[in-house]
Write a protein that holds these residues in place. Structure first.
Motif, PDB file in Angstrom:
ATOM      1  N   GLY A  86       0.815  -1.211   0.000  1.00 57.88           N
ATOM      2  CA  GLY A  86       0.000   0.000   0.000  1.00 57.88           C
ATOM      3  C   GLY A  86       0.848   1.260   0.000  1.00 57.88           C
ATOM      4  O   GLY A  86       0.567   2.214  -0.726  1.00 57.88           O
ATOM      5  N   ARG A  87       1.894   1.269   0.820  1.00 55.71           N
ATOM      6  CA  ARG A  87       2.800   2.433   0.852  1.00 55.71           C
ATOM      7  C   ARG A  87       3.579   2.561  -0.445  1.00 55.71           C
ATOM      8  O   ARG A  87       3.863   3.661  -0.911  1.00 55.71           O
TER       9      ARG A  87
ATOM     10  N   VAL B  97      -3.370   3.878   4.275  1.00 58.31           N
ATOM     11  CA  VAL B  97      -2.098   4.594   4.445  1.00 58.31           C
ATOM     12  C   VAL B  97      -2.279   6.069   4.133  1.00 58.31           C
ATOM     13  O   VAL B  97      -1.758   6.935   4.853  1.00 58.31           O
ATOM     14  N   ALA B  98      -3.038   6.381   3.086  1.00 59.36           N
ATOM     15  CA  ALA B  98      -3.287   7.785   2.750  1.00 59.36           C
ATOM     16  C   ALA B  98      -4.054   8.483   3.869  1.00 59.36           C
ATOM     17  O   ALA B  98      -3.753   9.632   4.217  1.00 59.36           O
TER      18      ALA B  98
ATOM     19  N   GLN C 223       5.159   9.232   2.962  1.00 56.35           N
ATOM     20  CA  GLN C 223       4.170   9.113   4.023  1.00 56.35           C
ATOM     21  C   GLN C 223       4.867   9.176   5.376  1.00 56.35           C
ATOM     22  O   GLN C 223       5.752   8.370   5.643  1.00 56.35           O
ATOM     23  N   PRO C 224       4.462  10.122   6.228  1.00 55.52           N
ATOM     24  CA  PRO C 224       5.129  10.273   7.528  1.00 55.52           C
ATOM     25  C   PRO C 224       4.573   9.324   8.588  1.00 55.52           C
ATOM     26  O   PRO C 224       4.190   9.744   9.667  1.00 55.52           O
ATOM     27  N   ILE C 225       4.508   8.042   8.266  1.00 53.32           N
ATOM     28  CA  ILE C 225       4.028   7.068   9.246  1.00 53.32           C
ATOM     29  C   ILE C 225       5.105   6.013   9.431  1.00 53.32           C
ATOM     30  O   ILE C 225       5.888   5.739   8.529  1.00 53.32           O
TER      31      ILE C 225
ATOM     32  N   TRP D 244       2.436   1.625  12.202  1.00 52.26           N
ATOM     33  CA  TRP D 244       1.200   2.076  11.555  1.00 52.26           C
ATOM     34  C   TRP D 244       0.996   1.359  10.234  1.00 52.26           C
ATOM     35  O   TRP D 244      -0.129   1.019   9.862  1.00 52.26           O
ATOM     36  N   THR D 245       2.071   1.127   9.499  1.00 51.75           N
ATOM     37  CA  THR D 245       1.982   0.414   8.229  1.00 51.75           C
ATOM     38  C   THR D 245       1.462  -0.999   8.448  1.00 51.75           C
ATOM     39  O   THR D 245       0.585  -1.468   7.723  1.00 51.75           O
TER      40      THR D 245
END
Length: 87
Positions: free
Chosen positions: A20-21, A75-76, A28-30, A34-35
Motif C-alpha cells: 500500500g505504501r 495509508v493515505a 508518508q510520515p508514518i 502504523w503500516t
C-alpha cells in the motif's frame, strides 16, 4: 487465535501495508507499526468483503488486489491525519 495465526497476521499485514505504501505516491510520515496495523486491518476487511461474495480456495488474486487497494486508502488516511497533527 493461535501464535501462528497472530504471527501470520503480522507478516501478511506488513506485506499488504508495504504494498500500500509502495503504490501511494509521495512520502508518508508514518512508521512501520502504523503500516503493519493498516495492512492487518486492510487484509481483514478485504477478506471479509471478497469472502462474502465468493468461495475462495488457495490464493485469490482478487482478494489480494482488494486488500492492497484498501491498504493504499488506509495509508493515505493515516498519513493525512499525521500531517494534519504535526503542522
Amino acid at each position: 487465535m493461535t501464535i501462528e495465526g497472530f504471527l501470520g497476521a503480522i507478516i501478511i499485514g506488513a506485506i499488504i501495508g508495504a504494498l500500500g505504501r509502495l503504490l501511494l505516491p509521495g512520502r508518508q510520515p508514518i512508521g512501520i507499526l502504523w503500516t503493519i496495523l493498516v495492512g492487518i486491518v486492510a487484509a481483514l476487511i478485504g477478506t471479509f468483503i471478497v469472502g462474502s461474495m465468493r468461495d475462495t480456495n488457495g490464493i485469490d488474486w482478487v482478494e489480494v488486489l482488494v486488500q492492497v487497494i484498501l491498504a493504499v486508502i488506509g495509508v493515505a488516511a493515516v498519513a493525512s491525519f499525521k500531517r494534519g497533527r504535526t503542522t
